[in-house]
Structure formats: C-alpha cells, structure tokens
Design an enzyme around this catalytic site. Structure first.
Site, PDB file in Angstrom:
ATOM      1  N   ASN A   9      -7.169   2.585  17.364  1.00 52.59           N
ATOM      2  CA  ASN A   9      -6.337   2.891  18.529  1.00 52.59           C
ATOM      3  C   ASN A   9      -5.047   2.087  18.410  1.00 52.59           C
ATOM      4  O   ASN A   9      -5.036   0.884  18.670  1.00 52.59           O
ATOM      5  CB  ASN A   9      -7.118   2.506  19.797  1.00 52.59           C
ATOM      6  CG  ASN A   9      -6.283   2.647  21.056  1.00 52.59           C
ATOM      7  OD1 ASN A   9      -5.197   3.227  21.031  1.00 52.59           O
ATOM      8  ND2 ASN A   9      -6.797   2.117  22.161  1.00 52.59           N
ATOM      9  N   LYS A  11      -2.478   2.215  20.196  1.00 47.65           N
ATOM     10  CA  LYS A  11      -1.834   1.992  21.499  1.00 47.65           C
ATOM     11  C   LYS A  11      -0.348   2.339  21.384  1.00 47.65           C
ATOM     12  O   LYS A  11       0.001   3.245  20.631  1.00 47.65           O
ATOM     13  CB  LYS A  11      -2.099   0.560  21.982  1.00 47.65           C
ATOM     14  CG  LYS A  11      -3.608   0.241  21.956  1.00 47.65           C
ATOM     15  CD  LYS A  11      -3.986  -0.999  22.674  1.00 47.65           C
ATOM     16  CE  LYS A  11      -5.507  -1.177  22.592  1.00 47.65           C
ATOM     17  NZ  LYS A  11      -5.982  -2.334  23.345  1.00 47.65           N
ATOM     18  N   HIS A  96      -9.921   4.989  28.621  1.00 42.96           N
ATOM     19  CA  HIS A  96      -9.668   3.645  28.094  1.00 42.96           C
ATOM     20  C   HIS A  96      -9.362   2.706  29.268  1.00 42.96           C
ATOM     21  O   HIS A  96      -8.725   3.109  30.238  1.00 42.96           O
ATOM     22  CB  HIS A  96      -8.498   3.670  27.104  1.00 42.96           C
ATOM     23  CG  HIS A  96      -8.356   2.363  26.377  1.00 42.96           C
ATOM     24  ND1 HIS A  96      -7.752   1.274  26.940  1.00 42.96           N
ATOM     25  CD2 HIS A  96      -8.785   1.976  25.146  1.00 42.96           C
ATOM     26  CE1 HIS A  96      -7.805   0.259  26.081  1.00 42.96           C
ATOM     27  NE2 HIS A  96      -8.425   0.655  24.991  1.00 42.96           N
ATOM     28  N   GLU A  98      -7.259   0.466  29.700  1.00 44.45           N
ATOM     29  CA  GLU A  98      -5.836   0.337  30.060  1.00 44.45           C
ATOM     30  C   GLU A  98      -5.387   1.523  30.919  1.00 44.45           C
ATOM     31  O   GLU A  98      -4.554   1.382  31.815  1.00 44.45           O
ATOM     32  CB  GLU A  98      -4.988   0.199  28.781  1.00 44.45           C
ATOM     33  CG  GLU A  98      -5.173  -1.184  28.161  1.00 44.45           C
ATOM     34  CD  GLU A  98      -5.007  -1.250  26.657  1.00 44.45           C
ATOM     35  OE1 GLU A  98      -4.388  -0.345  26.063  1.00 44.45           O
ATOM     36  OE2 GLU A  98      -5.504  -2.225  26.066  1.00 44.45           O
ATOM     37  N   GLU A 168     -16.413  -0.933  25.570  1.00 40.06           N
ATOM     38  CA  GLU A 168     -15.381  -1.949  25.371  1.00 40.06           C
ATOM     39  C   GLU A 168     -15.331  -2.867  26.588  1.00 40.06           C
ATOM     40  O   GLU A 168     -14.716  -2.520  27.605  1.00 40.06           O
ATOM     41  CB  GLU A 168     -14.010  -1.295  25.197  1.00 40.06           C
ATOM     42  CG  GLU A 168     -13.913  -0.350  24.022  1.00 40.06           C
ATOM     43  CD  GLU A 168     -12.460  -0.087  23.644  1.00 40.06           C
ATOM     44  OE1 GLU A 168     -12.076  -0.453  22.539  1.00 40.06           O
ATOM     45  OE2 GLU A 168     -11.727   0.468  24.473  1.00 40.06           O
ATOM     46  N   GLY A 174      -8.102  -7.127  23.269  1.00 40.82           N
ATOM     47  CA  GLY A 174      -6.824  -7.781  23.013  1.00 40.82           C
ATOM     48  C   GLY A 174      -6.808  -9.271  23.312  1.00 40.82           C
ATOM     49  O   GLY A 174      -5.750  -9.892  23.343  1.00 40.82           O
ATOM     50  N   SER A 213     -11.457  -6.610  20.338  1.00 39.95           N
ATOM     51  CA  SER A 213     -11.141  -7.643  19.346  1.00 39.95           C
ATOM     52  C   SER A 213     -12.021  -7.590  18.097  1.00 39.95           C
ATOM     53  O   SER A 213     -12.353  -8.629  17.527  1.00 39.95           O
ATOM     54  CB  SER A 213     -11.205  -9.038  19.983  1.00 39.95           C
ATOM     55  OG  SER A 213     -10.282  -9.133  21.043  1.00 39.95           O
TER      56      SER A 213
HETATM   57  P1  PGA Z   1      -8.442  -4.648  20.489  1.00 42.45           P
HETATM   58  O1  PGA Z   1      -8.361  -3.262  21.290  1.00 42.45           O
HETATM   59  O2  PGA Z   1      -9.208  -4.388  19.219  1.00 42.45           O
HETATM   60  O3  PGA Z   1      -7.007  -5.021  20.221  1.00 42.45           O
HETATM   61  O4  PGA Z   1      -9.141  -5.623  21.365  1.00 42.45           O
HETATM   62  C1  PGA Z   1      -9.473  -2.414  21.361  1.00 42.45           C
HETATM   63  C2  PGA Z   1      -9.175  -1.248  22.278  1.00 42.45           C
HETATM   64  O5  PGA Z   1      -8.566  -1.441  23.333  1.00 42.45           O
HETATM   65  O6  PGA Z   1      -9.539  -0.094  21.977  1.00 42.45           O
END
Ligand code: PGA
Length: 251
Positions: A9, A11, A96, A98, A168, A174, A213
């Site tokens: 992803n 983003k 997601h 976010e 997640e 992140g 992460s």
């Molecule tokens: P990250 O993001 O690996 O940077 O923690 C994962 C995600 O949001 O899909």
C-alpha cells in the site's frame, strides 16, 4: 492459487519516476519469491495506467487504494469500481483505518464499497483493526468482529469467499510498533472463528493478511503463524529491496 499474499500500500507516495523505479525493481526480483506467494501493489490512482503498462508481463498484480460506492454519475472527484477494472485492477482496499478515521468512512460505507468492488468482478481487501485505546479496554476482538460482521450483514457471509481480510491494529500502522506474532495470530484465529461460526468452508479459505509496520525483520515470524496468510505493507513497500525481502519471508 497462491496461499500467501504480500500487498504493498503506497498510500499517497508516488511520482512517475518513483513508480518506474519501484516497479522495475520489483519486476526484476519477483521471480525469486516463494512460488506460493502473490505480490500485489496499490499505487495512488493517477499511476494506475503507468503501473498497468509496466506490469503487463509480470506476475505482480495491480490493486487500488480506494473506490466510490457509487456506480456512475454526478459524483465529482470520485472513481468507480468499473473504472478501476478498466485499468487492470484486481484488488481494492476498503475500510483502511486512514479512510475510516481521517475521512469518516462508516461500516455501512465500507460495506457498500466492498459490494461495489465485487460487482465489478474485483476482490475487496477489507481492512479492520482496533485502536490502542480499544486494545487497552480489551475490546479488540469485539471491534474487529463487528467490522467483519458489518460486511457480512450487508453482503452475506458467502461474499467473503471472494475477498481478502487485512487485520491492521491502528496503533501499529506507521508507528514502527508491530503486534507480536502471538498477538496477531490470536486476532487472526478469532476472526477466522467468527466467520467459521457462519460458514466454515468460507472461513477455511479466507486469506487474512497482517498489517502494521511489517518489515523484513518481522515478516518471517509473523508469516509463520497458522492464521496469517501474508501482509499488507505500507512504508516498507516503497523500496523494492525491502518489499522483496518481505516477500521472501512468505514461505
Ligand atoms: P505501515 O502501513 O506498514 O507503514 O505500518 C500499513 C498499512 O497502513 O497498510
């Protein structure tokens, strides 16, 4: 069909130059991944055409990060599922964290997007996960099961036969904090059991990815867990080297 998936992803991170460089690197390395592993990339929407072109002769599959729940019409700024399909997209992220937190996407909207993706013959990747506060209140399983149930209530449990779930934990996205393999496995097993209580065959075949992460250092132990079928990777999917290292761990 591959049993493990490593999904990248990106983003809101890309440019035509960075997309070319990253996909060249992934195309050069993907043949070295374990045979049971499918790699999927989720570039930002404006780069789908470039990615589709670069992945023409590749085993890497194209995904999209967002979609409208509407089929067509006067929805300025939105992109429909059939448009994504037109650009060779096979997987679409829905729900997601976010999108849920920054854009106030409700369970009902996430379910509508899930159904729009399936109606266009693509596979939704349903993202679910608890916040740190919810984990501390011991609400993790109630939260993730409710997020899955909202989709089952709208689309029926059989719809999960053509879907992927990504667990997640919001506190791990992140942040550099990863759920321990045991913490992740416990939640994955609970999600599978929740689905199994409604359809055991669907539960058994359901791919459940872990995200938050994930790195080359943590992937192997996570992916070795019985109910973890791959990873949804943000930050570490922006470099071919680190994303391929995660793919290598998906044995
Ligand atoms: P990250 O993001 O690996 O940077 O923690 C994962 C995600 O949001 O899909």
């Amino acid at each position: 069909m591959p049993t493990m998936m490593v999904a990248g992803n990106w983003k809101m991170n890309a440019s035509t130059t960075a997309t070319a460089e990253l996909l060249e690197g992934l195309n050069a390395g993907v043949a070295s991944l374990p045979k049971n592993t499918q790699m999927v990339v989720f570039p930002p929407l404006p780069y789908l055409a470039q990615a589709q072109q670069m992945l023409q002769n590749s085993s890497i599959v194209l995904g999209a990060q967002n979609v409208s729940e509407q089929a067509k019409g006067a929805f300025t700024g939105e992109v429909s599922a059939s448009m994504l399909q037109d650009f060779g997209v096979r997987y679409v992220l829905v729900g997601h964290s976010e999108r849920r937190s920054l854009y106030a996407e409700s369970d009902a909207l996430v379910a509508a997007k899930f159904q729009a993706v399936q109606a266009a013959d693509m596979v939704p990747v349903l993202c679910i996960g608890e916040t740190l506060g919810q984990r501390e209140q011991d609400e993790t399983l109630a939260v993730v099961n409710a997020q899955v149930q909202a989709v089952i209530d709208a689309a029926g449990v059989d719809a999960l036969a053509c879907a992927v779930v990504a667990y997640e934990p919001v506190w791990a996205i992140g942040t550099g904090l990863t759920a321990s393999p045991e913490q992740a496995q416990a939640v994955h097993a609970a999600i599978r059991a929740h689905v199994a209580s409604q359809n055991s065959a669907v539960a058994e075949g359901l791919q459940i990815l872990y995200g938050g992460s994930v790195s080359g250092a943590t992937a192997e132990e996570l992916f070795a867990q019985a109910d973890i079928d791959g990873g949804l990777v943000g930050g570490a999917s922006l470099s071919a080297q680190s994303f391929l290292a995660i793919g290598q761990a998906a044995k």
